[in-house]
Enzyme design. Structure first.
Site, short mmCIF file in Angstrom:
data_model
loop_
_atom_site.label_atom_id
_atom_site.label_comp_id
_atom_site.label_asym_id
_atom_site.label_seq_id
_atom_site.Cartn_x
_atom_site.Cartn_y
_atom_site.Cartn_z
N SER A 41 -51.28 -26.13 -3.46
CA SER A 41 -50.08 -26.90 -3.57
C SER A 41 -49.26 -27.40 -2.65
O SER A 41 -48.76 -28.41 -2.35
CB SER A 41 -49.43 -26.07 -4.76
OG SER A 41 -48.87 -25.23 -4.40
N THR A 53 -47.37 -22.89 -7.90
CA THR A 53 -45.68 -22.99 -8.05
C THR A 53 -44.84 -23.21 -6.80
O THR A 53 -43.86 -23.65 -6.88
CB THR A 53 -45.38 -21.37 -8.60
OG1 THR A 53 -45.95 -20.50 -7.38
CG2 THR A 53 -45.79 -21.10 -9.72
N THR A 92 -52.20 -20.72 -8.67
CA THR A 92 -52.29 -19.40 -8.73
C THR A 92 -52.97 -19.13 -10.21
O THR A 92 -53.61 -18.14 -10.39
CB THR A 92 -51.12 -18.67 -8.72
OG1 THR A 92 -50.64 -18.83 -7.18
CG2 THR A 92 -51.08 -17.03 -8.78
#
Length: 377
Positions: free
Chosen positions: A109, A142, A58
């Site tokens: 991710s 994240t 992000t």
């Protein structure tokens, strides 16, 4: 008469005070003034040399309008050099160069493969061995940042700081957390006190070891926490402060560090809940898994059906680790667990237990040896 004079004096005082509040001098402090670019420090040539490694996330995304903090990306991304150009302040704390290690096709991710982790681990080992590098900052999404950081904590052999960082909001967002997080992470990596502490993580001003880190909220900026043990330091505006050290084995103390793991044994995770069936475990064994992690109920418990499936798996040489879905507290070594031949996962979350078990199985399938590894890392 005195009363009228007093009233006139009071009225005059109010008018004078009101006028003084409206005077130009009263507004001076409220008018924003031009701030010139930060001055380069006199010792700029001797500042620590930090490599900014991008694994995307992000923090590497842009979105429109600026209020968009959940539906962003779509190919509009931040190049690593953009971070440096848009934050001239980093030049006051370190000499920063960039290294783009984003996955092919800019995979999110949650879509990364072991091949991606292995590639970046090898690159970090190369950078760590470069005498012209004093530390590394790694940006990452994240969603899986905590487990990726833990993998690097086990496989990169260096005393130099490696600091993972990310953001919950895109780089372009109003009140985005990315710029401050990144600036603080660079400050941590440039701090001599960060040496020898393994892979660290810095967001929301908190410094947390990779092993103890977990994402606890889907969108809130305070998402990353060390549930059991908390942060070990803070990135305060005046300086970086460490309150305690890291005890578990990592980096230079890791038996897995500095080695190459192009492939690792297959390990799968199964969740414990009321009436959880064992046939998922049977199916995984049929597909050739070498290890199983059960994220059990309470302090680490499996259902009757899962227990039966575990026994069948163990008969075929599969190693089983038990973690707890409570996300807090240790899975302990008990007589019942030893009798069931299950390895206690300590307080590792299942995704991290999976990584540690994969690496452990590259060395041994002996339960005592795997248990030792889980006790030390």
């Amino acid at each position: 008469m005195r009363s009228k004079n007093f009233s006139r004096l009071l009225l005059s005082a109010v008018v004078i005070g009101h006028c003084s509040l409206l005077s130009p001098s009263a507004f001076t402090a409220e008018i924003p003034t031009y701030s010139p670019p930060p001055a380069m420090p006199a010792n700029a040539a001797t500042l620590p040399r930090i490599v900014l490694v991008s694994m995307g996330g992000t923090i590497a995304s842009r979105g429109e309008p600026r209020t968009n903090i959940t539906n962003y990306g779509g190919g509009v991304r931040v190049e690593p050099i953009d971070w440096v150009n848009e934050m001239p302040e980093v030049a006051t704390v370190a000499r920063v160069t960039v290294d783009d290690q984003r996955a092919p096709q800019n995979r999110a991710s949650g879509q990364e493969t072991h091949e991606d982790l292995h590639r970046v681990s090898q690159r970090l080992n190369e950078l760590a061995n470069d005498p012209n590098v004093d530390g590394m900052v790694v940006t990452h999404g994240t969603n899986t940042q905590s487990e990726v950081a833990f993998y690097m904590n086990l496989t990169v052999k260096t005393d130099k700081p490696i600091v993972f960082v990310g953001s919950q909001r895109p780089w372009s967002a109003m009140s985005g957390d990315g710029p401050r997080n990144l600036f603080d992470a660079i400050r941590v990596a440039a701090t001599k006190e960060a040496w020898g502490k393994g892979v660290l993580h810095c967001t929301n001003n908190l410094i947390t070891p990779a092993r103890d880190l977990d994402k606890t909220s889907a969108y809130r900026t305070h998402t990353f926490k060390g549930v059991d043990v908390g942060a070990i330091g803070v990135a305060d505006p005046d300086r970086i402060v460490f309150q305690r050290d890291v005890i578990r084995r990592h980096t230079t103390g890791s038996e897995f560090a500095g080695k190459s793991y192009p492939t690792v044994p297959a390990v799968e995770i199964f969740y414990g809940y009321r009436e959880a069936p064992g046939y998922f475990i049977d199916a995984a064994v049929e597909h050739g898994v070498k290890g199983i992690v059960i994220d059990g109920v309470g302090a680490g418990g499996a259902t009757t059906s899962q227990q039966a499936a575990v026994k069948r798996a163990q008969e075929k040489g599969v190693v089983v680790v038990m973690t707890a879905r409570t996300y807090g507290g240790r899975v302990q070594d008990t007589p019942r667990r030893r009798e069931a031949k299950m390895v206690p996962g300590d307080n590792l979350h299942p995704e991290k237990a999976r990584i540690l078990l994969q690496l452990a199985l590259t060395q041994s399938t002996d339960l005592a040896e795997v248990t030792r590894i889980f006790n030390e890392y």
